[in-house]
Design an enzyme around this catalytic site. Structure first.
Site: not given
Ligand code: PLA
Length: 428
Positions: A156, A238, A274
């Site tokens: 991410w 995570d 999610k």
């Molecule tokens: N950790 C991972 C691995 C994630 O994919 C995401 C969210 C988060 C943490 C953080 O989410 P939160 O702060 O909303 O609880 N990733 C998303 C959204 C779903 C984003 O980029 O913020 C994504 O599309 O990758």
């Protein structure tokens, strides 16, 4: 046009005041690059096409393509609104104590020895991102080992900003092998073995984002051996997708529980974005599990000292929703059914897309679409192919070829399959 805005924008540029210089003292500020995930949503919103599809951000959509508020969440909200004894007071710095306990039980299991032995500190933070940021800053200030965090080379994207901003040095370990579209297990082990002893390692609890590739249980056991016995690394999990990968909360927490139950020290960032669909409510829990309850108490005071100057205390409503659901047997059972429904719909989208590509005889192998785990398919499509699918088919996804399967539905699968087919032929 009338009103104050008009008069402001039409006014001549003010003359420089003596002593203040003539230009803006922010003139040097450079345009920041757009966020790779939010940027997709922005491009999607600007696309005038009636058939546009957003497969960028990982946000669950129904079969009708609409955002979903879970029934249990609606019920919890109704209960909360009907309770006139509730007020809007500030929460404590680390949030609702009951929420923290329920969250720790959810990820670690209610029979977890670390909970019974009070070797755990849990703070309610601002969703997964907030947990990672607070945890990162706590480590940067108080960890006795190297203030270096090893992050999967493909991850991410926000991880690479969160930890340096928190004061940690970020380094990468190999994780994904584009040739096999699977785990680069050898590379991962080699890199972690080469890390300085005691460094921190970020691990995705399940449903790795963006690759959808998780270690097998046998591989996890060897990773655990390396982390704990060989290198004394500090695992920071995570957990953004508990329940979303397999549909089972327990199965998706398996790796985290293995590590915590071996008695070693561990950090866990939990998000309810999610699995409860509470994206914008910003609800999460950061747990620090240590060896000694006295140490835990002191850590709690220092985690609070990270949070207080950052945002004082977390918001109330989302955490109250979580408490209502996790604290009520009937609602909890209902949540599990709804969660499984979301996970199953995503899995069914994988099969539909796979079948659609097979039916079109699209060149290449597409088994990874059904084999990868969680919300995303890491398709292997190139930047050029992604761009082509956006301009020709109005399909929006991140430039690394990640497809948010939760954004697909039976109606849009053929459009995506046509787009992939054409993109593959176009850039063969
Ligand atoms: N950790 C991972 C691995 C994630 O994919 C995401 C969210 C988060 C943490 C953080 O989410 P939160 O702060 O909303 O609880 N990733 C998303 C959204 C779903 C984003 O980029 O913020 C994504 O599309 O990758």
């Amino acid at each position: 046009m009338e009103g104050p805005m008009a008069s402001i924008s039409l006014a001549p540029a003010p003359a420089a005041t003596a002593g203040c210089g003539s230009g803006s003292r922010f003139a040097h500020v450079q345009q920041a690059p757009e966020d790779p995930i939010y940027g997709v949503t922005n491009a999607f919103l600007k696309d005038p096409s009636p058939v546009k599809v957003n497969l960028g951000v990982g946000a669950y959509r129904t079969e009708e393509g609409k955002p979903l508020v879970l029934n249990v969440v609606r019920k919890a909200e109704e209960q909360l609104l009907a309770d006139k004894s509730r007020n809007k007071e500030y929460l404590p710095i680390s949030g609702i104590t009951h929420f923290s306990r329920l969250s720790a039980q959810l990820i670690l299991g209610s029979d977890c020895p670390a909970i019974a032995e009070k070797r755990i500190v849990t703070a309610q933070c601002l969703s997964g991102t907030g947990c990672l940021r607070v945890g990162g800053e706590f480590l940067a200030k108080h960890y006795s080992g190297p203030k270096i965090i090893y992050i999967p080379a493909t991850t991410w994207t926000n991880h690479f900003r969160i930890f340096p901003n928190a004061g940690m040095e970020a380094r990468t370990y190999r994780y994904y092998d584009p040739k096999t579209k699977g785990l680069d297990y050898e590379g991962m082990m080699e890199d972690l073995r080469a890390a300085p002893s005691g460094a921190v390692v970020l691990l995705h609890a399940c449903a790795h984002n963006p690759t959808g590739v998780d270690p097998t249980r046998e591989q996890w056991a060897e990773i655990q051996h390396l982390v704990r016995d060989e290198k004394q690394l500090l695992p920071f999990f995570d957990s953004a997708y508990q329940g979303f990968a397999s549909g089972s909360l327990d199965a998706d927490a398996w790796a985290v529980r293995q590590f915590v139950n071996d008695g070693g020290e561990t950090l866990v960032a939990q998000s309810y974005a999610k699995n409860m669909g509470l994206y914008g409510e910003r609800v999460g829990a950061l747990s620090v599990i240590v060896k000694d309850p006295d140490v835990a108490l002191r850590i709690e005071s220092q985690v609070n000292l990270v949070i207080r100057p950052m945002y004082s205390s977390p918001p109330t409503f989302g955490a109250a929703i979580v408490c209502t659901i996790l604290g009520n047997k009937a609602l909890y059972e209902e949540w599990k059914v709804e969660l499984k429904g979301m996970a199953d719909r995503i899995i069914s989208m994988r099969h539909q897309l796979f079948d659609a590509l097979k039916a079109r005889a699209t060149p290449g192998t597409w088994d990874h679409i059904v084999n990868q785990i969680g919300m995303f398919t890491y398709s292997g499509l190139s930047k050029e192919q992604v761009e082509y699918m956006k301009t020709e088919y109005h399909i929006h996804m991140t430039s690394d070829g990640r497809i948010s399967m939760a954004g697909l539905n039976t109606r849009t699968v053929p459009q995506l399959a046509d787009a992939i087919h054409a993109a593959v032929l176009q850039f063969a």
